[in-house]
Write an enzyme that holds these catalytic residues in place. Structure first.
Site, short mmCIF file in Angstrom:
data_model
loop_
_atom_site.label_atom_id
_atom_site.label_comp_id
_atom_site.label_asym_id
_atom_site.label_seq_id
_atom_site.Cartn_x
_atom_site.Cartn_y
_atom_site.Cartn_z
N SER A 148 60.65 4.54 -59.90
CA SER A 148 61.52 5.68 -60.17
C SER A 148 62.86 5.58 -59.47
CB SER A 148 60.83 6.96 -59.68
OG SER A 148 59.51 7.00 -60.13
N SER A 199 58.06 6.27 -64.86
CA SER A 199 59.21 6.57 -63.99
C SER A 199 59.38 8.06 -63.74
CB SER A 199 60.51 6.05 -64.63
OG SER A 199 60.79 4.76 -64.20
N ASP A 231 62.58 9.66 -63.04
CA ASP A 231 64.03 9.45 -62.95
C ASP A 231 64.72 10.80 -63.05
OD1 ASP A 231 63.18 6.86 -63.03
OD2 ASP A 231 64.11 6.36 -64.96
#
Lengths: 399, 206
Positions: free
Chosen positions: A266, A304, A306
């Site tokens: 991430s 992820s 993000d």
């Protein structure tokens, strides 16, 4: 004569070849920021520090916790973690700031997003840490906020996963680390690489961590700056591109020696600007940080987390007026003039990620896990071959 | 504030004269449940503003009415632009469409150029020095206020309505063009005032 990147590109392929085939590029020792070695991402110029702290009022501090080595003993280590604190400004508890956000992929945690969605304001410092320490850091930040007759705001804490190197289950980040990061925060150059919340992070399967960069805006917005700080812990090796050069494809070795399997992970991105913007405009800046991320090779994978936060220090809102007043005034840049801000957010994010890679060092962690730093000489050779290396400060270019 | 154009096949909420100088108003919308017949909303998502009339029509006519809205925008300015009538916000109603007369588009464009009337179906309430108006047509509600609000605050007001689709607009901040690099000032209500305004909108739509 020194040429900036835009001027060199405008001169065409011949000039590019002249720059790129310099035979006298010296071998690099130690770790350096990308721009200092001739990497020039984008066409806008960086601010004085090429850091998020180029935005007046923004301060950054780290608490880095590195203890022990050898096999994992939960609660004892090895510890490779920390916390990074960002003060949007020191008055943030009294004067809220407009803030937007974007989530390219949401397998993670950033606290305060509901507040950002409903109110569009930031009322606390921002802290970045590891996944399992979010609650602890949140709790420590609550102590920093004002407790009076006005409604409370939510602390903002983001995380990425550092369990390859760190005893994440041991929860080694405590209140004193948060306090130290907050109290130690400063303007000026920002320490990058294996520090603070980025201590145990891995980026494109090289050692990652904290990176930062900034862009001064061109006229007519030349008095404003956009700065970005990232905690980079993402990406698959083969996809890594630096200023378009396929560095990840060409460096297939130096993969992490892991004590446990892990997916590419991430990234947290924090965008700051002193340009007066409203929260929905800051959402737009936050989305452009994702473009900068993508240019380094991330596709924001399934696993992820993000996240991007974007705040403006140019529009403080006194909290008592915000809650209990009559009306308050905000300023904003018109959409017709916002282009350079979008470009700056993308460029600075891309360079901040590259800086995290350039400054991080080899690290050994739990159970003998070992993560290698991006090899700078090999990287520069690849970039030179792909005509993506420019004269560095020491070679007559601009820093 | 609200001027309404009412035709058998389309209602139009006019906030300004069809050919007003370049300007925008902050706007927000909310769709609930399975409601899905909305054209022109991405510009609200991106820029949080509206500059064209709001068209409300049976969903089978959405394409035709959107096209008429584009014609109006081109007539206003060949380049259109987000402060010159682009895009038309078109709300579709899940109801049977009437037969269109052959000259429906001429009738619509002609009616729009009258800039509409203060229709009796528009409800009004005072809010201090400001005014709140609403109109409900089928599944759609449109709320307009002279109180100065930011986009998120308008999004909050949308929650006061139970209609499947709601659009809220504040004419309290008129965003006119500013010179490149110049800053614009906008005004917002405090949260206390916004909460009070929410109550007024709830009453208005009850």
């Amino acid at each position: 004569m020194s040429l900036d990147r835009r001027q060199v590109l405008q001169l065409g392929p011949l000039a590019m070849a002249g720059v790129a085939t310099r035979a006298d590029r010296k071998s690099v020792t130690g770790r350096h920021r990308a721009r200092d070695l001739g990497v020039r991402i984008g066409r806008l110029q960086p601010g004085r520090w090429n850091a998020i702290t180029d935005v007046p009022g923004v301060e950054v501090g780290h608490s880095t916790i590195i203890e022990g080595s050898g096999p994992l003993v939960v609660g004892r280590g090895p510890v490779r973690t920390g916390v990074t604190a960002i003060w949007p400004n020191r008055k943030i508890r009294d004067d809220y700031l407009p803030c937007g956000f974007d989530v390219p992929n949401g397998n993670g945690e950033v606290t305060g997003l509901v507040q950002l969605r409903s109110l569009g304001i930031l009322g606390s410092p921002i802290c970045l840490t590891n996944t399992s320490s979010v609650g602890m850091v949140y709790d420590a930040l609550l102590d920093q906020l004002l407790d009076d007759d006005l409604p409370a705001v939510e602390p903002v804490v983001g995380e990425t996963w550092d369990a390859v190197l760190n005893d994440i289950e041991g929860r080694h980040v405590h209140k004193q680390h948060v306090d130290a990061a907050l109290q130690g925060a400063r303007t000026g150059p920002v320490e990058e690489g294996c520090v603070g919340g980025g201590t145990g992070m891995i980026c494109y399967q090289f050692k990652g961590g904290i990176g930062t960069a900034s862009r001064k805006l061109p006229p007519p917005l030349e008095k404003f700056t956009v700065g970005v700080l990232v905690q980079a812990n993402h990406g698959a090796r083969e996809l890594l591109r630096i200023d378009g050069a396929p560095v990840g494809e060409e460096i297939g070795d130096l993969l992490p020696k892991e004590g446990r399997e892990t997916d590419p992970n991430s990234i947290l991105m924090v965008v700051a600007t002193d340009a007066p913007l409203l929260d929905y405009q800051l959402n737009r800046l936050a989305r452009r940080a994702g473009h900068g991320l993508a240019k380094t090779g991330s596709i924001s994978g399934n696993s992820s987390g993000d996240f991007t936060l974007a705040f403006s220090t140019g529009n403080p809102i006194p909290r008592r007026v915000f809650w209990r007043g009559d009306t308050y005034t905000q300023r904003s840049i018109d959409e017709t003039a916002i282009y350079s801000l979008l470009e700056a957010a993308s460029e600075a994010t891309e360079e901040a990620i590259v800086n995290a890679l350039f400054l991080a060092t080899d690290m050994e962690g739990r159970d003998g896990s070992r993560v290698f730093a991006l090899p700078l000489n090999r990287t520069l050779e690849i970039m030179q071959r792909h005509h993506r290396l420019f004269p560095s400060a020491g070679e007559g270019g601009q820093s | 504030m609200i001027k309404l154009v009412t035709l058998p096949f389309c209602s139009v909420v006019m906030l300004d004269a069809w050919n007003a100088p370049p300007s925008r108003y902050f706007a927000a919308y909310r769709c609930r449940g399975t409601y899905r017949w909305l054209l022109g909303h991405p510009v609200i998502d991106e820029f949080a503003t509206i500059s064209a009339p709001i068209f409300i029509t049976p969903r089978a006519l959405l394409g035709k009415i959107y096209n008429a809205g584009i014609s109006l925008g081109h007539k206003r300015d060949p380049e259109m632009g987000i402060d010159l009538g682009w895009p038309p916000l078109c709300i579709g109603l899940d109801e049977e469409a009437p037969e269109l007369p052959d000259d429906w588009d001429l009738r619509l464009l002609g009616a729009l150029q009258t800039n509409g009337d203060s229709a009796s179906s528009v409800r009004r309430k005072d809010f201090g020095d400001h005014l709140v108006e609403s109109v409900e047509i089928g599944d759609a509600a449109v709320v307009v206020t002279s109180a100065p609000l930011l986009p998120k605050q308008l999004g909050y007001l949308c929650e006061a309505a139970s209609s499947p689709v709601v659009v809220a607009v504040s004419v309290g901040n008129r965003l006119e063009r500013v010179g490149e690099g110049l800053l614009r000032s906008v005004t917002a209500l405090s949260q206390d005032k916004l909460t009070a305004l929410y109550g007024v909108v709830e009453e208005l739509l009850r």
